[in-house]
Write a protein that holds these residues in place. Structure first.
Motif, PDB file in Angstrom:
ATOM      1  N   VAL A  13       0.843  -1.198   0.000  1.00 37.60           N
ATOM      2  CA  VAL A  13       0.000   0.000   0.000  1.00 37.60           C
ATOM      3  C   VAL A  13       0.878   1.248   0.000  1.00 37.60           C
ATOM      4  O   VAL A  13       0.874   2.023  -0.942  1.00 37.60           O
ATOM      5  CB  VAL A  13      -0.978   0.004   1.201  1.00 37.60           C
ATOM      6  N   LEU A  14       1.639   1.454   1.068  1.00 38.04           N
ATOM      7  CA  LEU A  14       2.558   2.591   1.126  1.00 38.04           C
ATOM      8  C   LEU A  14       3.939   2.211   0.602  1.00 38.04           C
ATOM      9  O   LEU A  14       4.727   3.081   0.235  1.00 38.04           O
ATOM     10  CB  LEU A  14       2.668   3.101   2.563  1.00 38.04           C
ATOM     11  N   ASN A  15       4.237   0.938   0.576  1.00 36.41           N
ATOM     12  CA  ASN A  15       5.486   0.385   0.063  1.00 36.41           C
ATOM     13  C   ASN A  15       5.131  -0.563  -1.084  1.00 36.41           C
ATOM     14  O   ASN A  15       5.049  -1.772  -0.899  1.00 36.41           O
ATOM     15  CB  ASN A  15       6.218  -0.363   1.188  1.00 36.41           C
ATOM     16  N   PRO A  16       4.881  -0.004  -2.291  1.00 37.10           N
ATOM     17  CA  PRO A  16       4.443  -0.853  -3.398  1.00 37.10           C
ATOM     18  C   PRO A  16       5.576  -1.723  -3.930  1.00 37.10           C
ATOM     19  O   PRO A  16       6.753  -1.402  -3.787  1.00 37.10           O
ATOM     20  CB  PRO A  16       3.974   0.146  -4.447  1.00 37.10           C
ATOM     21  N   ALA A  17       5.198  -2.817  -4.562  1.00 32.54           N
ATOM     22  CA  ALA A  17       6.176  -3.770  -5.088  1.00 32.54           C
ATOM     23  C   ALA A  17       6.843  -3.279  -6.367  1.00 32.54           C
ATOM     24  O   ALA A  17       8.041  -3.463  -6.553  1.00 32.54           O
ATOM     25  CB  ALA A  17       5.502  -5.121  -5.336  1.00 32.54           C
ATOM     26  N   ARG A  18       6.075  -2.642  -7.249  1.00 29.24           N
ATOM     27  CA  ARG A  18       6.610  -2.220  -8.548  1.00 29.24           C
ATOM     28  C   ARG A  18       6.057  -0.853  -8.965  1.00 29.24           C
ATOM     29  O   ARG A  18       5.335  -0.753  -9.960  1.00 29.24           O
ATOM     30  CB  ARG A  18       6.248  -3.233  -9.629  1.00 29.24           C
ATOM     31  N   PRO A  19       6.395   0.217  -8.225  1.00 31.62           N
ATOM     32  CA  PRO A  19       5.836   1.519  -8.605  1.00 31.62           C
ATOM     33  C   PRO A  19       6.422   1.998  -9.933  1.00 31.62           C
ATOM     34  O   PRO A  19       7.505   1.574 -10.336  1.00 31.62           O
ATOM     35  CB  PRO A  19       6.258   2.432  -7.460  1.00 31.62           C
ATOM     36  N   HIS A  28      14.519   3.310   1.079  1.00 38.58           N
ATOM     37  CA  HIS A  28      15.031   3.304   2.449  1.00 38.58           C
ATOM     38  C   HIS A  28      15.350   1.861   2.824  1.00 38.58           C
ATOM     39  O   HIS A  28      14.718   0.932   2.332  1.00 38.58           O
ATOM     40  CB  HIS A  28      13.977   3.835   3.427  1.00 38.58           C
ATOM     41  N   THR A  29      16.327   1.688   3.702  1.00 36.59           N
ATOM     42  CA  THR A  29      16.578   0.375   4.273  1.00 36.59           C
ATOM     43  C   THR A  29      16.109   0.433   5.722  1.00 36.59           C
ATOM     44  O   THR A  29      16.667   1.164   6.542  1.00 36.59           O
ATOM     45  CB  THR A  29      18.069  -0.007   4.193  1.00 36.59           C
ATOM     46  N   LEU A  30      15.049  -0.316   6.005  1.00 34.84           N
ATOM     47  CA  LEU A  30      14.443  -0.321   7.337  1.00 34.84           C
ATOM     48  C   LEU A  30      14.375  -1.751   7.843  1.00 34.84           C
ATOM     49  O   LEU A  30      13.814  -2.618   7.175  1.00 34.84           O
ATOM     50  CB  LEU A  30      13.032   0.276   7.287  1.00 34.84           C
ATOM     51  N   LEU A  36      10.156   1.252  -0.200  1.00 33.91           N
ATOM     52  CA  LEU A  36       9.917   2.413  -1.057  1.00 33.91           C
ATOM     53  C   LEU A  36       8.788   3.241  -0.452  1.00 33.91           C
ATOM     54  O   LEU A  36       7.699   2.717  -0.203  1.00 33.91           O
ATOM     55  CB  LEU A  36       9.516   1.957  -2.462  1.00 33.91           C
ATOM     56  N   LEU A  37       9.069   4.514  -0.191  1.00 39.08           N
ATOM     57  CA  LEU A  37       8.052   5.404   0.373  1.00 39.08           C
ATOM     58  C   LEU A  37       8.008   6.697  -0.426  1.00 39.08           C
ATOM     59  O   LEU A  37       9.039   7.168  -0.914  1.00 39.08           O
ATOM     60  CB  LEU A  37       8.351   5.716   1.840  1.00 39.08           C
ATOM     61  N   SER A  38       6.829   7.267  -0.524  1.00 39.28           N
ATOM     62  CA  SER A  38       6.635   8.495  -1.281  1.00 39.28           C
ATOM     63  C   SER A  38       6.183   9.628  -0.364  1.00 39.28           C
ATOM     64  O   SER A  38       5.212   9.456   0.389  1.00 39.28           O
ATOM     65  CB  SER A  38       5.584   8.281  -2.370  1.00 39.28           C
ATOM     66  N   PRO A  39       6.844  10.784  -0.448  1.00 44.42           N
ATOM     67  CA  PRO A  39       6.358  11.947   0.322  1.00 44.42           C
ATOM     68  C   PRO A  39       4.912  12.294  -0.030  1.00 44.42           C
ATOM     69  O   PRO A  39       4.163  12.793   0.807  1.00 44.42           O
ATOM     70  CB  PRO A  39       7.302  13.074  -0.095  1.00 44.42           C
ATOM     71  N   ARG A  40       4.506  11.995  -1.250  1.00 46.58           N
ATOM     72  CA  ARG A  40       3.131  12.239  -1.694  1.00 46.58           C
ATOM     73  C   ARG A  40       2.146  11.468  -0.802  1.00 46.58           C
ATOM     74  O   ARG A  40       1.089  11.981  -0.439  1.00 46.58           O
ATOM     75  CB  ARG A  40       3.015  11.806  -3.154  1.00 46.58           C
ATOM     76  N   ALA A  64       5.981   0.445  12.710  1.00 44.14           N
ATOM     77  CA  ALA A  64       5.494   1.452  11.759  1.00 44.14           C
ATOM     78  C   ALA A  64       5.623   2.853  12.363  1.00 44.14           C
ATOM     79  O   ALA A  64       5.997   3.801  11.664  1.00 44.14           O
ATOM     80  CB  ALA A  64       4.052   1.163  11.359  1.00 44.14           C
ATOM     81  N   ASN A  65       5.341   2.990  13.647  1.00 41.97           N
ATOM     82  CA  ASN A  65       5.499   4.297  14.293  1.00 41.97           C
ATOM     83  C   ASN A  65       6.959   4.704  14.390  1.00 41.97           C
ATOM     84  O   ASN A  65       7.288   5.883  14.270  1.00 41.97           O
ATOM     85  CB  ASN A  65       4.869   4.296  15.686  1.00 41.97           C
ATOM     86  N   LEU A  66       7.831   3.741  14.597  1.00 41.94           N
ATOM     87  CA  LEU A  66       9.260   4.052  14.742  1.00 41.94           C
ATOM     88  C   LEU A  66       9.934   4.366  13.411  1.00 41.94           C
ATOM     89  O   LEU A  66      10.826   5.219  13.355  1.00 41.94           O
ATOM     90  CB  LEU A  66       9.989   2.873  15.409  1.00 41.94           C
ATOM     91  N   HIS A  67       9.528   3.692  12.340  1.00 45.44           N
ATOM     92  CA  HIS A  67      10.251   3.798  11.070  1.00 45.44           C
ATOM     93  C   HIS A  67       9.470   4.449   9.937  1.00 45.44           C
ATOM     94  O   HIS A  67      10.047   5.201   9.161  1.00 45.44           O
ATOM     95  CB  HIS A  67      10.716   2.402  10.632  1.00 45.44           C
ATOM     96  N   ILE A  68       8.181   4.157   9.819  1.00 42.79           N
ATOM     97  CA  ILE A  68       7.398   4.644   8.684  1.00 42.79           C
ATOM     98  C   ILE A  68       6.839   6.047   8.963  1.00 42.79           C
ATOM     99  O   ILE A  68       6.970   6.954   8.130  1.00 42.79           O
ATOM    100  CB  ILE A  68       6.253   3.669   8.328  1.00 42.79           C
ATOM    101  N   SER A  69       6.224   6.243  10.120  1.00 45.82           N
ATOM    102  CA  SER A  69       5.615   7.542  10.434  1.00 45.82           C
ATOM    103  C   SER A  69       6.580   8.716  10.260  1.00 45.82           C
ATOM    104  O   SER A  69       6.227   9.695   9.605  1.00 45.82           O
ATOM    105  CB  SER A  69       5.050   7.543  11.863  1.00 45.82           C
TER     106      SER A  69
END
Length: 171
Positions: A13-19, A28-30, A36-40, A64-69
């Protein structure tokens, strides 16, 4: 009236497989994984937070709160926990062929506790989507895992947010 919940998945969803290469994703390496994350997406989620109470509904759970948010510019969000969930006798029955894709369903319903909600995920069984179509208190939005969250999903969430039911609650 409190805002409906919006359950957010990460992978697919927020980290798509093939954008699309020009879609504006940063790598990012998490926790040892390429993400893969988008500022959008952060912009869209902040827009949605004006109408929904955002909640993580991902196997990343508290991570998710520590790394994605922080990478999306989001505050700490409530988290639905799936690991260690113990099925309850009154959990909704899910057909055997949907068990893998529907493992989040009972924990989400328990977390919602009768409140209206929307759920964005790449693994929502079609049967759950169909069963929720006539319900005003639920909106299930499957996302194609290759491309992830798109603007049309956001527009749909804004156009028809779930509202409280006026009749007795059922699963």
């Amino acid at each position: 009236m409190p805002a409906p919940l919006l359950f957010l998945d990460v992978d697919g969803v927020l980290n798509p497989a093939r954008p699309h290469p020009e879609a504006g994703f940063d790598t990012h390496t998490l926790l040892g994984y390429r993400v893969l994350l988008s500022p959008r997406h952060g912009d869209w989620l902040r827009e949605l937070s004006e109408h929904y109470r955002l909640c993580w509904a991902t196997t990343w759970e508290d991570q998710a709160n520590l790394h994605i948010s922080p990478l999306l510019g989001l505050p700490e969000l409530p988290v639905v926990h799936f690991a260690g969930y113990v099925p309850q006798p009154d959990d909704p029955k899910v057909p055997l062929m949907d068990l893998f894709r529907a493992f989040k369903w009972a924990p989400l319903l328990r977390f919602a506790d009768g409140r209206p909600f929307a759920w964005i995920d790449d693994l929502i069984p079609g049967r759950l989507v169909r069963n929720s179509l006539l319900r005003r208190d639920r909106l299930l939005l499957p996302v194609e895992s290759g491309q992830g969250l798109q603007r049309h999903h956001v527009d749909r969430l804004l156009k028809r947010p779930p509202t409280a039911r006026r009749w007795p609650r059922t699963n």
